[in-house]
Design a protein around this motif. Structure first.
Motif, short mmCIF file in Angstrom:
data_model
loop_
_atom_site.label_atom_id
_atom_site.label_comp_id
_atom_site.label_asym_id
_atom_site.label_seq_id
_atom_site.Cartn_x
_atom_site.Cartn_y
_atom_site.Cartn_z
N ALA A 56 0.83 -1.28 0.06
CA ALA A 56 0.06 -0.07 -0.07
C ALA A 56 0.99 1.37 -0.10
CB ALA A 56 -1.02 -0.08 1.29
N VAL A 57 2.14 1.22 0.47
CA VAL A 57 2.93 2.31 0.55
C VAL A 57 3.33 3.05 -0.95
CG1 VAL A 57 5.27 3.31 1.27
CG2 VAL A 57 4.10 1.96 2.71
N PRO A 58 3.86 1.97 -1.84
CA PRO A 58 4.12 2.54 -3.30
C PRO A 58 2.61 2.89 -3.99
CG PRO A 58 4.50 0.14 -3.09
CD PRO A 58 4.45 0.75 -1.62
N ARG A 59 1.67 1.94 -3.61
CA ARG A 59 0.31 2.29 -4.13
C ARG A 59 -0.16 3.67 -3.61
NH1 ARG A 59 -3.72 -1.38 -1.98
NH2 ARG A 59 -5.00 -0.20 -3.16
N VAL A 296 3.43 12.71 1.50
CA VAL A 296 2.10 12.58 1.09
C VAL A 296 1.69 11.41 0.80
CG1 VAL A 296 0.62 13.46 -0.86
CG2 VAL A 296 2.22 15.25 0.36
N GLY A 297 2.56 10.47 0.03
CA GLY A 297 2.09 9.16 -0.56
C GLY A 297 2.14 8.25 0.72
N LEU A 298 2.79 8.45 1.75
CA LEU A 298 2.71 7.41 3.07
C LEU A 298 1.46 7.90 3.70
CD1 LEU A 298 6.25 7.84 4.56
CD2 LEU A 298 5.28 5.64 3.65
N ALA A 299 1.12 9.13 3.76
CA ALA A 299 -0.24 9.39 4.39
C ALA A 299 -1.61 8.61 3.56
CB ALA A 299 -0.70 10.96 4.39
N VAL A 305 -5.23 1.19 2.84
CA VAL A 305 -5.43 -0.04 3.60
C VAL A 305 -7.03 -0.24 3.99
CG1 VAL A 305 -4.68 -1.42 5.55
CG2 VAL A 305 -2.91 -0.37 4.10
N LEU A 306 -7.49 0.64 4.72
CA LEU A 306 -8.75 0.63 5.10
C LEU A 306 -9.89 0.64 3.88
CD1 LEU A 306 -8.46 3.79 7.70
CD2 LEU A 306 -8.69 1.24 8.37
N GLU A 307 -9.79 1.09 2.88
CA GLU A 307 -10.54 0.76 1.81
C GLU A 307 -10.45 -0.69 1.25
OE1 GLU A 307 -9.58 3.61 -1.06
OE2 GLU A 307 -10.23 5.38 0.03
N ASP A 308 -9.31 -1.16 1.45
CA ASP A 308 -8.96 -2.69 0.98
C ASP A 308 -9.85 -3.46 1.65
OD1 ASP A 308 -7.47 -1.79 -1.40
OD2 ASP A 308 -5.59 -2.02 -0.49
#
Length: 433
Positions: A56-59, A296-299, A305-308
């Motif tokens: 999820a981090v690179p995503r 910004v990407g990390l946030a 993750v919660l959406e997944d």
């Protein structure tokens, strides 16, 4: 570390919370997909494991690509201005004017950023400006926390209460089927009082931390001649074009990046760097803003993750049902902490409006509340939480760029946001019936 820890906590929540979701429909008025009230249903569990959380981090970085580009392109342009010496010249001129009364810069700068927040929800665009503002702050004796407060903080206050913010008030009012400037006088008064209180606390902090003798930045700089004025205009004009374009032509972050690319290269050519020198300096400037862009990407990875795990809608449905069993006025006021907590997992104000308004507006009708009440509760709860939630990538990037510890910022916000919160609660009580 804070944001990576948040991603892991979000993954753990997908293992313990019951998954579910609302059906969505296309809304012609806003051009977005909105949740449909009464359609919540359970779905098959889809817990997020450790490796999926890492993915999820690179995503998140890719999902926040537009914002990342803005940070790099705007930042690169300002670095060119700094390398050409224009920044030090301009700061020296400002310091000469405000050196003995440096705190007077706070209301001027705050008013500008609050107006930008009210007009176009300015946040991410501030990140590349922080190094510039820090130089000015050092010159007039204002510490880094006050610099963040008078820029990003003021913009978030303006965004929360601004009657014309198309991404907060605009979307929420549209989904509530209310006129765009519904209760415009009340909203303008809320904006003015909240901003005045925020500026007052910021000035008090600046006065308490101001050194006896401010370091005069750039005192040996050259005079502000026509060349420097032209260079400065080349990087200020893109912001003016973007504000006009966002209000009239629907411009977004892509257009903002493009106009600053043009402005930055133009500044380099005016300054005599040549095309190769301008582009090389531009890329070097982008590198200095890369850590903020990554933040910004990390946030964004936390909400992914919660959406997944399909738990966001589950929390929303549970909260809406709890609000339906308390007295109407209490329900209206409790919508503020509801929106504040929800904003931690849905850090986009426009996304939260699309998610919650189709559910809370019918609830307000059932409870006999005016439709303005859930709109103002959304603006107050989500808008003020922008100042504190670690999932707000823009905030975290600004704090990183200014080297202000998150905990220190939170202590400031608890005091500075008290009056704006009271303003929102009073306004909700006034319009509840």
């Amino acid at each position: 570390m804070l944001l990576l820890g948040g991603t892991l906590i979000a993954a753990l929540l997908t293992w313990v919370l019951p998954p579910g979701e609302f059906e969505r429909r296309d809304d012609e008025a806003t051009g977005r997909r909105v949740a449909v009230a009464g359609t919540y249903h359970a779905v098959a569990p889809s817990p997020v494991g450790p490796f999926a959380a890492a993915v999820a981090v690179p995503r998140g970085l890719i999902d926040a690509g537009e914002v990342v580009a803005v940070i790099l392109f705007v930042g690169g342009a300002w670095v060119i201005v700094e390398r050409l010496g224009t920044l030090s010249v301009v700061v020296a001129a400002l310091v000469a004017r405000f050196r003995r009364r440096g705190t007077l810069t706070i209301p001027l700068v705050s008013l500008f950023f609050a107006a930008m927040g009210a007009l176009e929800n300015m946040q991410e665009e501030i990140i590349p400006l922080i190094p510039v503002l820090l130089v000015l702050g050092a010159g007039v004796g204002i510490d880094a926390l006050a610099v963040v407060a008078m820029s990003a903080g003021a913009a978030m206050i303006g965004s929360a209460f601004g009657p014309t913010n198309p991404f907060q008030a605009g979307i929420a009012l549209t989904l509530a089927q209310l006129p765009p400037l519904e209760r415009g006088g009340l909203r303008l008064a809320m904006w003015a009082i909240a901003l005045a209180a925020w500026i007052a606390v910021t000035m008090r902090h600046a006065a308490a931390t101001r050194p006896e003798q401010a370091e005069v930045a750039g005192r040996d700089a050259a005079p502000l001649d026509g060349r420097h004025v032209a260079i400065l205009t080349a990087v200020l004009l893109p912001m003016a074009l973007y504000v006009a374009g966002s209000l009239r032509l629907g411009w977004g972050f892509h257009e903002l990046s493009a106009v600053f690319l043009c402005g930055g290269v133009a500044a380099g050519l005016i300054g005599g760097l040549g095309l190769t020198g301008a582009l090389t300096t531009y890329v070097e400037g982008m590198q200095t803003l890369l850590p903020s862009a990554v933040i910004v990407g990390l946030a964004r990875s936390i909400s992914l993750v919660l959406e997944d795990g399909h738990v966001v809608d589950a929390l929303l449905d549970l909260s809406a049902r709890l609000l339906g069993v308390v007295p109407p006025l209490a329900a209206a006021l409790l919508m503020v902490p509801f929106h504040a907590l929800l904003h931690v997992i849905v850090p986009s104000v426009s996304g939260q409006a699309v998610l919650t308004m189709p559910l809370l507006v019918p609830l307000a009708d059932v409870l006999g509340l005016s439709r303005e009440a859930p709109v103002l509760a959304f603006q107050t709860g989500a808008g003020l939480m922008e100042l504190a939630t670690p999932t707000n990538g823009a905030l975290m990037a600004v704090l990183l760029a200014a080297r202000v510890p998150y905990q220190r910022w939170l202590r400031f916000v608890v005091v500075a946001a008290a009056v704006p919160l009271i303003v929102g609660l009073v306004a909700i009580a006034l319009v509840a019936r």
